[in-house]
Write an enzyme that holds these catalytic residues in place. Sequence first.
Site, mmCIF file in Angstrom:
data_model
loop_
_atom_site.group_PDB
_atom_site.id
_atom_site.type_symbol
_atom_site.label_atom_id
_atom_site.label_comp_id
_atom_site.label_asym_id
_atom_site.label_seq_id
_atom_site.Cartn_x
_atom_site.Cartn_y
_atom_site.Cartn_z
ATOM 1 N N LYS A 144 0.877 -1.172 0.000
ATOM 2 C CA LYS A 144 0.000 0.000 0.000
ATOM 3 C C LYS A 144 0.912 1.220 0.000
ATOM 4 O O LYS A 144 1.598 1.500 0.974
ATOM 5 C CB LYS A 144 -0.915 0.003 1.222
ATOM 6 C CG LYS A 144 -1.830 1.223 1.286
ATOM 7 C CD LYS A 144 -2.807 1.107 2.452
ATOM 8 C CE LYS A 144 -3.745 2.312 2.460
ATOM 9 N NZ LYS A 144 -3.295 3.373 3.371
ATOM 10 N N THR A 254 -8.932 3.921 12.002
ATOM 11 C CA THR A 254 -9.158 4.752 13.184
ATOM 12 C C THR A 254 -10.553 4.582 13.768
ATOM 13 O O THR A 254 -10.711 4.451 14.993
ATOM 14 C CB THR A 254 -8.908 6.231 12.849
ATOM 15 O OG1 THR A 254 -7.542 6.396 12.456
ATOM 16 C CG2 THR A 254 -9.192 7.119 14.051
#
Length: 337
Positions: A144, A254
Amino acid sequence: MSQHPLRPAGSRPGDSPPDGSCPDGLAGGGSAVGGGGGGEAGPGAAGADDLVIAGRAYGSRLLIGTGKFASHRVMRDSLVASGATIVTVALRRVDIGRIGDGDVLDFIPPSMTLLPNTSGAVDAAEALRLARLGRAATGTGLVKLEVTPDPRTLAPDPLETLRAAELMVADGFTVLPYCSADPVLARRLEEVGCATVMPLGSWIGSNRGLRTRDAIEAIVASAGVPVVVDAGLGVPSDAAEAMEIGAAAVLVNTAIAVAADPARMARAFALATAAGRLGFLAGRGAAGPATVASASSPLTGFLGAHPSPASHPSPASPVPSVSRATSPAAVVGEASR
């Protein structure tokens, strides 16, 4: 069940329970619409509507990150609950010397596919160096790509991201680039050989939701690779919205990690992702004008055809009496008791 590269065989700290169980029965089961699939079938076992990246099938359309969790065990429980098949981990957090002895990798279920990320890289050269270290440590060519030189916004640098993508593709990596929600940049990343594009929904870690919806819709409309909405999704409905407009997958970290109950939130995101995908496949009906309603049921002719005039009593005819037991008022009164 395959082992992570460099992870010794046998029982280690943080391994998922042998039966795949999860606290409170939150384990994410497989789904034809991508609501789970983190079980034994694993990536590569094609299903009716799997996520396909670079020719490989994954049973879940929810990707999950590993940062910000209160502990490795809380992280592990959340990963299991999510049903995800791809998990991303920052290469800066991997202690190669401790793999097999309490490193973060030891708490990731072995059935999940590792997606190392270059979080913290500020230019293409640093991103490439991190990617090569990750490949050496984990044995995977998946990466990524993140290039975020601005510490305040963590906004992806479009020029360095594109340059890094070119270098990584040439070096044999399967590149999944985090990028701004820019249709032109997304097309350029696809043209240089990226396996997906990953436009942001809003700032990383902000939990502000899908603030770039129009741009993402434009990217989805023209992309020839999966569009994975990454960053900023704060609640499960954000994931559902991203999937409803045609995203192939979402990546969440998150919102799950800082929730009061991370494992339960992970399961909620899995269900929302699956629901959004199913809604997209079902096909939304056309929206009507803002000032005109459209009844879903007929407004006349209830319980049969219109009565003929002859069926109405004439003024001279006595009106039949209605007993209290069968009058509408009586029925309402009985029902409210």
